[in-house]
Design a protein around this motif. Structure first.
Motif, short mmCIF file in Angstrom:
data_model
loop_
_atom_site.label_atom_id
_atom_site.label_comp_id
_atom_site.label_asym_id
_atom_site.label_seq_id
_atom_site.Cartn_x
_atom_site.Cartn_y
_atom_site.Cartn_z
N ALA A 149 7.56 2.29 -0.05
CA ALA A 149 7.32 2.31 -1.50
C ALA A 149 7.11 0.92 -2.06
O ALA A 149 6.24 0.71 -2.92
CB ALA A 149 8.50 2.99 -2.20
N TYR A 150 7.86 -0.06 -1.56
CA TYR A 150 7.67 -1.44 -2.00
C TYR A 150 6.25 -1.91 -1.69
O TYR A 150 5.57 -2.52 -2.52
CB TYR A 150 8.66 -2.36 -1.30
N GLY A 151 5.82 -1.65 -0.47
CA GLY A 151 4.50 -2.08 -0.05
C GLY A 151 3.39 -1.42 -0.84
O GLY A 151 2.42 -2.08 -1.25
N ARG A 152 3.51 -0.11 -1.09
CA ARG A 152 2.46 0.60 -1.81
C ARG A 152 2.37 0.16 -3.26
O ARG A 152 1.29 0.09 -3.83
CB ARG A 152 2.69 2.12 -1.70
N ARG A 153 3.52 -0.15 -3.86
CA ARG A 153 3.49 -0.65 -5.25
C ARG A 153 2.80 -2.01 -5.31
O ARG A 153 2.02 -2.28 -6.24
CB ARG A 153 4.91 -0.74 -5.80
N LEU A 154 3.10 -2.86 -4.35
CA LEU A 154 2.42 -4.17 -4.32
C LEU A 154 0.93 -3.99 -4.12
O LEU A 154 0.11 -4.62 -4.81
CB LEU A 154 2.99 -5.03 -3.20
N LEU A 155 0.54 -3.15 -3.18
CA LEU A 155 -0.88 -2.93 -2.91
C LEU A 155 -1.61 -2.44 -4.15
O LEU A 155 -2.73 -2.87 -4.44
CB LEU A 155 -1.03 -1.92 -1.76
N ALA A 156 -0.98 -1.56 -4.90
CA ALA A 156 -1.60 -1.06 -6.13
C ALA A 156 -1.75 -2.18 -7.15
O ALA A 156 -2.80 -2.34 -7.77
CB ALA A 156 -0.76 0.08 -6.71
N ALA A 157 -0.70 -3.00 -7.30
CA ALA A 157 -0.75 -4.09 -8.26
C ALA A 157 -1.79 -5.13 -7.89
O ALA A 157 -2.42 -5.74 -8.76
CB ALA A 157 0.63 -4.76 -8.36
N ALA A 158 -2.01 -5.32 -6.57
CA ALA A 158 -2.95 -6.33 -6.10
C ALA A 158 -4.38 -5.80 -6.01
O ALA A 158 -5.28 -6.51 -5.57
CB ALA A 158 -2.50 -6.85 -4.73
N GLY A 159 -4.59 -4.55 -6.42
CA GLY A 159 -5.95 -4.01 -6.47
C GLY A 159 -6.44 -3.35 -5.20
O GLY A 159 -7.63 -3.11 -5.04
N TRP A 160 -5.52 -3.01 -4.31
CA TRP A 160 -5.91 -2.36 -3.05
C TRP A 160 -5.98 -0.85 -3.17
O TRP A 160 -6.35 -0.16 -2.22
CB TRP A 160 -4.92 -2.74 -1.95
N GLY A 161 -5.59 -0.30 -4.29
CA GLY A 161 -5.63 1.14 -4.48
C GLY A 161 -4.24 1.74 -4.55
O GLY A 161 -3.27 1.12 -4.11
N GLU A 162 -4.14 2.92 -5.13
CA GLU A 162 -2.86 3.60 -5.27
C GLU A 162 -2.77 4.73 -4.25
O GLU A 162 -3.68 5.53 -4.12
CB GLU A 162 -2.70 4.14 -6.69
N PHE A 163 -1.66 4.78 -3.56
CA PHE A 163 -1.44 5.78 -2.52
C PHE A 163 -0.07 6.40 -2.71
O PHE A 163 0.94 5.70 -2.76
CB PHE A 163 -1.56 5.15 -1.13
N ARG A 164 -0.01 7.72 -2.78
CA ARG A 164 1.24 8.40 -3.06
C ARG A 164 2.11 8.52 -1.81
O ARG A 164 3.32 8.64 -1.93
CB ARG A 164 0.97 9.80 -3.62
N THR A 165 1.51 8.48 -0.64
CA THR A 165 2.29 8.70 0.57
C THR A 165 2.05 7.59 1.60
O THR A 165 1.02 6.91 1.58
CB THR A 165 1.93 10.03 1.24
N TYR A 166 3.01 7.45 2.47
CA TYR A 166 2.93 6.47 3.55
C TYR A 166 1.71 6.74 4.46
O TYR A 166 0.93 5.81 4.72
CB TYR A 166 4.22 6.54 4.37
N PRO A 167 1.52 7.99 4.94
CA PRO A 167 0.38 8.25 5.83
C PRO A 167 -0.97 7.97 5.18
O PRO A 167 -1.88 7.47 5.83
CB PRO A 167 0.54 9.73 6.18
N ALA A 168 -1.08 8.28 3.89
CA ALA A 168 -2.36 8.06 3.20
C ALA A 168 -2.69 6.58 3.14
O ALA A 168 -3.84 6.17 3.39
CB ALA A 168 -2.31 8.66 1.80
N ALA A 169 -1.70 5.75 2.81
CA ALA A 169 -1.93 4.31 2.75
C ALA A 169 -2.26 3.75 4.13
O ALA A 169 -3.18 2.94 4.28
CB ALA A 169 -0.70 3.63 2.17
N ARG A 170 -1.53 4.19 5.11
CA ARG A 170 -1.75 3.69 6.48
C ARG A 170 -3.16 4.05 6.97
O ARG A 170 -3.86 3.21 7.55
CB ARG A 170 -0.69 4.26 7.42
#
Length: 210
Positions: free
Chosen positions: A144-165
């Motif tokens: 969750a920490y990583g996905r929030r950072l990625l969203a803030a940095a403009g990499w996109g929003e992902f609700r789940t770990y597998p989707a982001a990976r």
């Protein structure tokens, strides 16, 4: 398109985060596995108490933990919550460790990860924590920490770990991070997430980091 590369994010976090702490704090590889299981759905402070209890009972040694009374294990880890379920998970990961650890170096990253995911109580995040910190395999932690950072940095929003990976792993791997850099990056992201929460959220914290 993301605003910054992951290497640029690492550089920003190195400047912004004052004390990321030690990641993963443990004295042995087996202790990392124990911590990775216990930290599910709880705080690290609670996990530290549980690990200290196990250590005091001499149960941070895999053969001793495997042979221990489940009630004794459960009482020791009660501070980490869900102690009955986590007792079963600890016994499962201990069985895996006793069977696989000695030959883990013979397994590819994909084989090791697949083996971990077959263990009761080990999901993708726990498996990758173990991969990175216990077995020194180059993986990014999409928690969750990583996905929030990625969203803030403009990499996109992902609700789940597998989707982001699935969406981002190729890009991050292409940047050629070492295991040490990935371990440091995760620690920085976790602390930055705590700092962002204190600052009122990533939307307020991240722009001040650039």
């Amino acid at each position: 398109m993301e605003r910054v590369t992951m290497r640029e994010i690492l550089a920003i976090l190195r400047c912004k985060v004052k004390d990321p702490g030690k990641w993963w704090p443990a004295e042995t590889r087996f202790e990392i596995l124990v911590g990775a299981v216990l930290t599910q759905n709880t705080t690290w402070t609670s996990v530290e108490k549980a690990i200290a209890n196990l250590k005091g009972l001499g149960l941070l040694e895999p053969t001793r933990l495997a042979d221990a009374d489940p009630e004794e294990i459960g009482e020791a880890i009660r501070t980490a919550g869900y102690w009955r379920v986590k007792t079963a998970y600890l016994l499962a990961i201990t069985e895996w460790f006793l069977e696989i650890d000695a030959r883990a170096t013979e397994l590819t990253d994909a084989e090791l990860r697949r083996s971990l995911l077959e263990v009761r109580g080990v999901g993708e995040e726990t498996a990758d924590d173990i991969m990175l910190y216990a077995y020194r395999r180059p993986v990014f932690i999409y928690d969750a920490y990583g996905r929030r950072l990625l969203a803030a940095a403009g990499w996109g929003e992902f609700r789940t770990y597998p989707a982001a990976r699935k969406a981002l792993d190729g890009r991050i791997r292409a940047e050629g991070f070492t295991v040490a850099e990935l371990a440091e990056l995760h620690g920085l992201i976790v602390q930055a997430g705590k700092d962002a929460r204190a600052a009122g959220g990533w939307d307020k914290y991240w722009p001040t980091s650039e």
